[in-house]
Design a protein around this motif. Structure first.
Motif, PDB file in Angstrom:
ATOM      1  N   PHE A  65       0.888  -1.316   0.128  1.00  0.00           N
ATOM      2  CA  PHE A  65       0.042  -0.226   0.131  1.00  0.00           C
ATOM      3  C   PHE A  65       0.947   1.228   0.093  1.00  0.00           C
ATOM      4  CE2 PHE A  65      -2.365  -3.361   1.835  1.00  0.00           C
ATOM      5  CZ  PHE A  65      -3.775  -3.138   1.266  1.00  0.00           C
ATOM      6  N   LEU A  66       0.533   2.208  -0.963  1.00  0.00           N
ATOM      7  CA  LEU A  66       1.287   3.550  -1.139  1.00  0.00           C
ATOM      8  C   LEU A  66       0.320   4.430  -1.309  1.00  0.00           C
ATOM      9  CD1 LEU A  66       3.745   5.173  -1.201  1.00  0.00           C
ATOM     10  CD2 LEU A  66       3.942   4.756  -3.577  1.00  0.00           C
ATOM     11  N   ILE A  67       0.023   5.070   0.163  1.00  0.00           N
ATOM     12  CA  ILE A  67      -1.209   6.057   0.082  1.00  0.00           C
ATOM     13  C   ILE A  67      -0.372   7.385   0.248  1.00  0.00           C
ATOM     14  CG2 ILE A  67      -3.181   6.792   0.852  1.00  0.00           C
ATOM     15  CD1 ILE A  67      -3.165   3.830  -0.123  1.00  0.00           C
ATOM     16  N   ILE A  74      -2.262   1.825  -4.769  1.00  0.00           N
ATOM     17  CA  ILE A  74      -1.361   2.912  -5.105  1.00  0.00           C
ATOM     18  C   ILE A  74      -2.579   4.389  -5.107  1.00  0.00           C
ATOM     19  CG2 ILE A  74       0.139   4.339  -6.329  1.00  0.00           C
ATOM     20  CD1 ILE A  74       1.020   1.628  -7.409  1.00  0.00           C
ATOM     21  N   LYS A  75      -2.398   5.265  -4.242  1.00  0.00           N
ATOM     22  CA  LYS A  75      -3.242   6.557  -4.267  1.00  0.00           C
ATOM     23  C   LYS A  75      -2.411   7.580  -4.437  1.00  0.00           C
ATOM     24  CE  LYS A  75      -7.361   4.784  -2.153  1.00  0.00           C
ATOM     25  NZ  LYS A  75      -8.514   4.871  -1.098  1.00  0.00           N
ATOM     26  N   LEU A  76      -2.474   8.558  -5.675  1.00  0.00           N
ATOM     27  CA  LEU A  76      -1.620   9.750  -5.744  1.00  0.00           C
ATOM     28  C   LEU A  76      -2.807  10.892  -5.770  1.00  0.00           C
ATOM     29  CD1 LEU A  76       0.570   8.008  -8.572  1.00  0.00           C
ATOM     30  CD2 LEU A  76       0.911   7.972  -6.186  1.00  0.00           C
ATOM     31  N   ASP A  77      -3.712  10.717  -5.638  1.00  0.00           N
ATOM     32  CA  ASP A  77      -4.742  12.037  -6.074  1.00  0.00           C
ATOM     33  C   ASP A  77      -4.482  12.924  -4.807  1.00  0.00           C
ATOM     34  OD1 ASP A  77      -5.964   9.798  -4.427  1.00  0.00           O
ATOM     35  OD2 ASP A  77      -7.634  10.822  -4.357  1.00  0.00           O
ATOM     36  N   LEU A 136      -5.855   1.922  -8.407  1.00  0.00           N
ATOM     37  CA  LEU A 136      -4.724   2.983  -8.724  1.00  0.00           C
ATOM     38  C   LEU A 136      -5.606   4.126  -8.968  1.00  0.00           C
ATOM     39  CD1 LEU A 136      -2.167   3.922  -9.665  1.00  0.00           C
ATOM     40  CD2 LEU A 136      -2.688   3.226 -12.015  1.00  0.00           C
ATOM     41  N   VAL A 137      -5.299   5.312  -8.073  1.00  0.00           N
ATOM     42  CA  VAL A 137      -6.050   6.476  -8.333  1.00  0.00           C
ATOM     43  C   VAL A 137      -5.094   7.731  -8.319  1.00  0.00           C
ATOM     44  CG1 VAL A 137      -7.721   8.199  -6.944  1.00  0.00           C
ATOM     45  CG2 VAL A 137      -7.630   5.562  -6.538  1.00  0.00           C
ATOM     46  N   CYS A 170      -6.238   3.877 -14.485  1.00  0.00           N
ATOM     47  CA  CYS A 170      -6.527   4.070 -13.316  1.00  0.00           C
ATOM     48  C   CYS A 170      -8.007   3.547 -12.851  1.00  0.00           C
ATOM     49  CB  CYS A 170      -6.725   5.677 -13.005  1.00  0.00           C
ATOM     50  SG  CYS A 170      -5.298   6.402 -12.632  1.00  0.00           S
ATOM     51  N   THR A 171      -8.240   3.006 -11.718  1.00  0.00           N
ATOM     52  CA  THR A 171      -9.419   2.696 -11.010  1.00  0.00           C
ATOM     53  C   THR A 171     -10.339   3.478 -10.809  1.00  0.00           C
ATOM     54  OG1 THR A 171      -8.489   2.118  -9.090  1.00  0.00           O
ATOM     55  CG2 THR A 171      -8.652   0.250 -10.490  1.00  0.00           C
TER      56      THR A 171
END
Length: 264
Positions: A191-193, A219-222, A246-247, A258-259
């Motif tokens: 998990f990379l948030i 992975i969340k980059l938003d 993936l965001v 991206c999901t």
């Protein structure tokens, strides 16, 4: 002593620990207890596990500088405040620390996390910690949650050396800069948030950031200013059914796989 999940209501009397110096475990979590923790808790010199999560304890922690055998501390979901560092510096044997969702206030450097060499799981989320992330933390860490604090600065590159790291949650801070290139070597990362920070990295389709992430799930980059094009390595992980979430902010970064697309 295990009194967890009993719907006990009220304050904890100081006498509960006054004559219990041999206790190794205190588990009173998941009750309806409130008020300050008794100062007699500081006399439990043999204590190894302290679990008081999901109550309504408030105020500062009692002085526990003589409680040096602690290995596991769970305090999440209370209203505890003050400086965690006053006690943490004495807990050299700790492997698990969870204070998520309290009112603790500390400058990160005062926590001296680099001296907690046995620490494997560290959850400081949803408090009022300030400053930059320490560049000197134990290499045994498997989980780091610093979410929803007031942290700033960059992600220290030294985190790339934590080969056991599975979760890194930094969402809801003011962290800036880039994801360190060395993160590609975090083979066990799941998990990379990084949501809702000030990251401003430009990504490229041929970046090798995720090429060695064999266990990645999310992975969340938003909520940042991360722009450019999502690396092909991320999309390959998505197509291989390893990466489930993936965001990114699709209005500023090209992300065909991206999901979910956030919007800065």
């Amino acid at each position: 002593m295990d009194l967890s999940k009993n719907n006990f209501n009220g304050t904890v009397h100081y006498g509960l620990f006054g004559k219990s110096h041999q206790l190794e475990t205190v588990n009173i979590q998941d009750n309806l207890l409130y008020g300050k923790l008794p100062r007699t808790m500081g006399s439990l010199k043999n204590l190894r596990e302290l679990a008081i999560s999901n109550n309504m304890f408030s105020g500062t922690l009692p002085a526990m500088n003589h409680v040096k055998r602690l290995e596991s501390v769970s305090m999440r979901g209370n209203i505890l405040s003050g400086e965690l560092s006053l006690n943490l510096k004495h807990w050299k044997n700790i492997t698990y620390l969870d204070v998520y969702d309290n009112l603790f206030e500390d400058v990160m450097r005062d926590l001296k996390l680099g001296k907690l060499h046995k620490l494997e799981s560290l959850d400081l989320g949803r408090n009022y910690f300030i400053g930059s992330i320490s560049s000197n933390m134990g290499l045994l860490l498997e989980m780091i949650d610093f979410s929803e604090n007031d942290l700033s600065g960059n992600i220290p590159y030294q985190i790339s050396n934590m080969s056991n790291l599975k979760e890194l949650r930094l969402d809801g801070n003011m962290i800036s800069g880039d994801i360190p290139p060395g993160f590609k070597h975090l083979y066990n990362l799941e998990f990379l948030i990084l949501t809702d920070n000030f990251f401003d990295q430009e990504m490229h389709s041929d970046d090798d950031l995720g090429t060695e992430w064999k266990s990645i799930v999310e992975i969340k980059l938003d909520g940042n200013s991360i722009h450019g094009t999502i690396p092909n390595s991320f999309c390959r992980l998505k197509n291989e059914m390893k990466l489930q979430v993936l965001v990114a902010d699709c209005d500023i970064i090209v992300c065909d796989c991206c999901t979910y697309c956030g919007a800065r």
